[in-house]
Design a protein around this motif. Structure first.
Motif, mmCIF file in Angstrom:
data_model
loop_
_atom_site.group_PDB
_atom_site.id
_atom_site.type_symbol
_atom_site.label_atom_id
_atom_site.label_comp_id
_atom_site.label_asym_id
_atom_site.label_seq_id
_atom_site.Cartn_x
_atom_site.Cartn_y
_atom_site.Cartn_z
ATOM 1 N N PRO A 276 1.258 -1.558 -0.205
ATOM 2 C CA PRO A 276 0.375 0.054 0.056
ATOM 3 C C PRO A 276 0.752 0.957 0.011
ATOM 4 N N TRP A 277 2.131 0.929 -0.620
ATOM 5 C CA TRP A 277 3.025 2.663 -0.275
ATOM 6 C C TRP A 277 2.708 3.034 -2.045
ATOM 7 N N SER A 278 1.987 1.956 -2.668
ATOM 8 C CA SER A 278 2.080 1.729 -3.715
ATOM 9 C C SER A 278 0.119 1.852 -4.388
ATOM 10 N N GLN A 279 -0.934 2.057 -5.068
ATOM 11 C CA GLN A 279 -1.549 1.324 -5.405
ATOM 12 C C GLN A 279 -2.129 0.668 -5.296
ATOM 13 N N GLY A 280 -1.086 -0.927 -5.844
ATOM 14 C CA GLY A 280 -1.466 -2.423 -5.709
ATOM 15 C C GLY A 280 -2.295 -2.674 -4.832
ATOM 16 N N PRO A 281 -2.905 -2.489 -3.643
ATOM 17 C CA PRO A 281 -3.711 -2.754 -2.933
ATOM 18 C C PRO A 281 -5.370 -2.756 -3.119
ATOM 19 N N VAL A 282 -5.642 -1.954 -4.512
ATOM 20 C CA VAL A 282 -6.830 -1.529 -4.676
ATOM 21 C C VAL A 282 -8.035 -2.616 -5.336
ATOM 22 N N MET A 283 -6.368 -3.412 -6.215
ATOM 23 C CA MET A 283 -7.576 -4.546 -7.112
ATOM 24 C C MET A 283 -8.060 -5.583 -5.684
ATOM 25 N N LEU A 284 -6.874 -5.778 -5.043
ATOM 26 C CA LEU A 284 -6.835 -7.171 -3.899
ATOM 27 C C LEU A 284 -8.261 -6.504 -3.245
ATOM 28 N N GLN A 285 -8.230 -5.240 -2.765
ATOM 29 C CA GLN A 285 -9.767 -4.670 -2.006
ATOM 30 C C GLN A 285 -10.493 -4.959 -2.979
ATOM 31 N N GLN A 286 -11.303 -4.364 -3.966
ATOM 32 C CA GLN A 286 -11.956 -4.775 -5.248
ATOM 33 C C GLN A 286 -12.431 -5.858 -4.736
ATOM 34 N N LEU A 287 -11.738 -7.098 -5.113
ATOM 35 C CA LEU A 287 -11.874 -8.556 -5.610
ATOM 36 C C LEU A 287 -12.867 -9.157 -4.203
ATOM 37 N N ALA A 288 -12.268 -8.837 -2.590
ATOM 38 C CA ALA A 288 -12.715 -8.913 -1.439
ATOM 39 C C ALA A 288 -14.013 -8.238 -1.112
ATOM 40 N N LEU A 289 -14.981 -7.422 -1.626
ATOM 41 C CA LEU A 289 -15.856 -7.009 -1.933
ATOM 42 C C LEU A 289 -16.816 -7.467 -2.880
ATOM 43 N N LEU A 290 -16.147 -8.086 -4.160
ATOM 44 C CA LEU A 290 -17.439 -8.965 -4.574
ATOM 45 C C LEU A 290 -17.171 -10.379 -3.938
ATOM 46 N N ALA A 291 -16.791 -10.693 -2.799
ATOM 47 C CA ALA A 291 -16.616 -11.901 -2.196
ATOM 48 C C ALA A 291 -18.276 -12.897 -2.166
ATOM 49 N N ASP A 292 -18.904 -12.549 -1.844
ATOM 50 C CA ASP A 292 -20.151 -11.831 -2.089
ATOM 51 C C ASP A 292 -20.825 -12.086 -3.213
ATOM 52 N N TYR A 324 -3.694 5.012 2.072
ATOM 53 C CA TYR A 324 -2.235 4.245 1.316
ATOM 54 C C TYR A 324 -1.450 5.230 0.811
ATOM 55 N N GLY A 325 -0.392 5.162 1.797
ATOM 56 C CA GLY A 325 1.163 5.889 1.659
ATOM 57 C C GLY A 325 2.179 4.907 1.844
ATOM 58 N N ASP A 326 3.922 6.211 1.833
ATOM 59 C CA ASP A 326 4.216 5.304 2.151
ATOM 60 C C ASP A 326 4.560 5.173 3.715
ATOM 61 N N ASN A 327 3.941 5.397 4.622
ATOM 62 C CA ASN A 327 3.836 5.804 6.417
ATOM 63 C C ASN A 327 4.265 5.126 6.936
ATOM 64 N N GLY A 328 3.833 3.406 6.356
ATOM 65 C CA GLY A 328 4.339 2.316 7.426
ATOM 66 C C GLY A 328 3.683 1.651 8.437
ATOM 67 N N VAL A 329 2.258 2.798 8.510
ATOM 68 C CA VAL A 329 0.919 2.418 9.043
ATOM 69 C C VAL A 329 -0.403 2.616 8.508
ATOM 70 N N VAL A 330 -0.221 1.832 7.344
ATOM 71 C CA VAL A 330 -1.719 1.664 6.178
ATOM 72 C C VAL A 330 -2.235 0.035 7.166
ATOM 73 N N PRO A 331 -3.794 0.233 7.427
ATOM 74 C CA PRO A 331 -4.012 -0.587 8.166
ATOM 75 C C PRO A 331 -4.572 -1.942 6.804
ATOM 76 N N ILE A 332 -3.499 -2.378 5.702
ATOM 77 C CA ILE A 332 -3.602 -3.597 5.308
ATOM 78 C C ILE A 332 -4.679 -4.483 5.370
ATOM 79 N N ASP A 333 -4.511 -5.119 6.845
ATOM 80 C CA ASP A 333 -5.206 -6.182 6.886
ATOM 81 C C ASP A 333 -6.999 -5.726 7.141
ATOM 82 N N VAL A 334 -6.888 -4.756 7.616
ATOM 83 C CA VAL A 334 -8.135 -4.395 7.791
ATOM 84 C C VAL A 334 -8.808 -3.840 6.140
ATOM 85 N N LEU A 335 -8.419 -3.350 5.683
ATOM 86 C CA LEU A 335 -8.702 -2.982 4.032
ATOM 87 C C LEU A 335 -9.473 -4.191 3.254
ATOM 88 N N LEU A 336 -8.183 -5.223 3.609
ATOM 89 C CA LEU A 336 -8.596 -6.444 3.201
ATOM 90 C C LEU A 336 -9.557 -8.147 4.155
#
Length: 589
Positions: A276-292, A324-336
């Protein structure tokens, strides 16, 4: 039937932006090199033939599978902001956002060190062997791509008036190159030739030569030329003079790195992306939103499917812009997480959302730039266009994408980008311009993506790699800035649904512009959906009736996807390439 033939073989597959670079990669494989060697040689050759898409002063990010380690890793060749690049420095110069033109937007160039790190650790060829194709084409000439010829011709008077070092390389007696005429870059050829000479003079050992090349770049003649050029005020394409912020210390301190990918499981599939220092997880978040939500591969271009993908993109990109950003504290586990995705997906209705709504995470406030926060606070409710910044509209580069798979089982998914020809003047002594990636960072304090010395700006280049049942299956990707993750997701879902990669690449595409553009002037087009008209008029009219602000685009006009992989059942390697651009796939034996 497909416009491009699907390719299958057992030796190796290269899918690259054009026929020459694809052939360069395959030639490396034919000479005994592996996927890493091939991708690196392609990356350097693109700096010669596609300087409007990926230059030596830019960056590279790659997601790759290494057979020797049986692991997926991410190469980060995205340089950070220089020590002098602060919001205060930009505001003092009168800017509301980081300028996209000229010297001020340059991050520390990361492409060279990134490619060298990959070559040292995973390649097999020598420094000379991977640079020879680029040196040869820069010396003898590379056929000018029609887009390159068009851009140089369109801005030739500005180049002559403001950027004479660029005009010296790309104009001949004041004239732009004709499409496919040969363009030479002797300064760039000499830059890489001299690096090779100095490296070979220092040692006969391959790894030591590579390390010497890295040293020459960051503290030798290359660094000296970059810092001298950046320190002297240069005009942007409006004629305003500014010096750059890059210093010798910035170049000396930089090292490319590796990191673990951010991943998401989708049934038997695992999708791997940069973090998440990049845009990368956006695609993964969309997959999570499509789970059901069941995505029917046979009815993928229906209004229901397009609506669902558009609405999930709006939610995922709002989270990108807030967290998202290069701050070292992006809550990516929660977002996914399933719980968070279910909460977010409940916001989707039959109507197209016109709201900009980041999610709520306990203990963390969504942090947005001021001009976006005002939108968020009032709930929007109207599809008005909004923008920050004041850059004149000039052409941006559009990245390159490379996919390589070899007979040894290595996969490389790489996106070289930046250092765009029309965004910064060529350094005459070296033959390439600096980049402008800092424009993707914000000048507001306290944001995850605030412009901060030593931090990477949140880049849009984030190439995916797909695993199936724990085995590497496919490297794939596309240029396209903010849009690329939307196109790549559509492609992935089709392949996961049983459609062949070449068929999936050629099917209709769409993307929402309901996001904060990463590029100056950072526009937002609430509710806007660009869609290829080949989905059919009835689908388009249905989407309009649901509230989407539709812009119909010609068939096969969005994106330039490429893919290379290995079919798990047959063991055959395959390649797929987009007829929308000049992408070419090559498969050996």
């Amino acid at each position: 039937m497909t416009d491009r033939p699907p390719l299958y073989g057992t030796f190796g597959v290269v899918s690259a932006p054009d026929s020459i670079t694809s052939s360069v990669g395959m030639a490396i494989l034919e000479k005994g090199g592996n996927a890493f060697d091939a991708a690196i040689a392609i990356g350097f050759t693109l700096q010669v033939g596609a300087p409007h898409h990926a230059g030596a002063g830019g960056e590279v990010v790659a997601t790759f599978f290494t057979k020797s380690e049986n692991a997926v890793r991410v190469l980060c060749g995205q340089g950070p902001a220089p020590a002098g690049a602060t919001p205060e420095a930009m505001v003092r110069l009168g800017f509301e956002s980081v300028p996209a033109i000229g010297l001020l937007g340059a991050a520390v160039p990361g492409a060279f060190d990134g490619w060298m790190l990959m070559l040292r650790d995973y390649g097999t060829k020598s420094l000379r062997e991977v640079l020879e194709p680029a040196i040869g084409y820069a010396s003898s000439g590379f056929p000018a791509a029609p887009r390159l010829a068009y851009l140089v011709d369109k801005f030739k008077h500005k180049l002559l008036n403001y950027w004479p070092t660029t005009a010296e390389v790309y104009l001949e007696q004041g004239n732009a190159p004709r499409p496919y005429s040969l363009v030479k870059n002797p300064a760039l050829a000499e830059t890489y030739s001299r690096i090779v000479r100095e490296a070979e003079a220092a040692s006969n050992d391959r790894d030591e030569q590579i390390e010497k090349a890295r040293e020459v770049w960051r503290q030798g003649f290359v660094a000296a030329a970059i810092t001298e050029f950046a320190a002297t005020p240069k005009p942007d394409l409006t004629g305003t003079l500014h010096a750059g912020l890059l210093s010798a210390d910035d170049l000396l301190a930089y090292r490319a790195t590796y990191e673990a990918p951010t991943t998401f499981d989708w049934g038997d599939w695992t999708l791997c992306k940069p973090g998440p220092w990049s845009q990368g997880p956006v695609m993964l978040q969309q997959l999570a939103l499509l789970a059901d939500h069941k995505m029917d591969a046979d009815n993928f271009d229906s209004a229901d499917s397009i609506h669902m993908l558009s609405e999930t993109a709006k939610l995922a990109y709002a989270d990108r812009d807030a967290y998202y950003g290069d701050n070292g504290v992006v809550p990516i586990d929660v977002l996914l997480s399933k719980e968070y995705a279910k909460q977010r997906a409940s916001l989707i209705t039959r109507r197209a959302s016109l709201d900009f709504i980041p999610g709520s995470i306990a203990g963390i406030e969504p942090a947005l730039p001021r001009f976006v926060s005002s939108l968020f606070e009032r709930g929007t409710g109207a599809a008005d266009d909004v923008a920050a910044g004041s850059e004149p509209k000039l052409p941006n580069g559009d990245t390159c994408y490379i996919a390589v798979v070899d007979k040894f089982g290595n996969f490389v998914s790489a996106s070289p980008s930046g250092g765009f020809l029309m965004r910064s003047p060529v350094i005459g002594a070296l033959g390439f311009p600096l980049g402008n990636r800092l424009q993707t960072a914000w000048l507001d304090h306290g944001l995850p993506n605030t412009l901060t010395p030593g931090r990477r700006p949140r880049t849009t280049i984030c190439p995916p790699l797909a695993m199936f049942q724990g085995e590497p299956f496919m490297a794939f990707g596309s240029p396209g800035g903010d849009r690329q993750d939307q196109w790549c997701l559509q492609f992935f879902l089709r392949v996961a649904g049983g459609i062949s990669p070449q068929q999936a690449i050629e099917m209709p595409r769409w993307h929402t512009e309901h996001l904060v553009s990463s590029f100056d002037p950072h526009e937002i087009h609430l509710g806007k959906l660009e869609i290829e008209s080949s989905v059919g008029e009835s689908v388009i009219e249905t989407l309009r009736s649901w509230g989407h602000d539709i812009e119909a685009r010609p068939p096969k006009s969005l994106g330039r996807l490429a893919a290379a992989g290995r079919d798990i059942k047959s063991g055959l390697l395959f390649g797929a390439a987009d007829p929308r651009g000049s992408v070419v796939q090559t498969c050996g034996r």
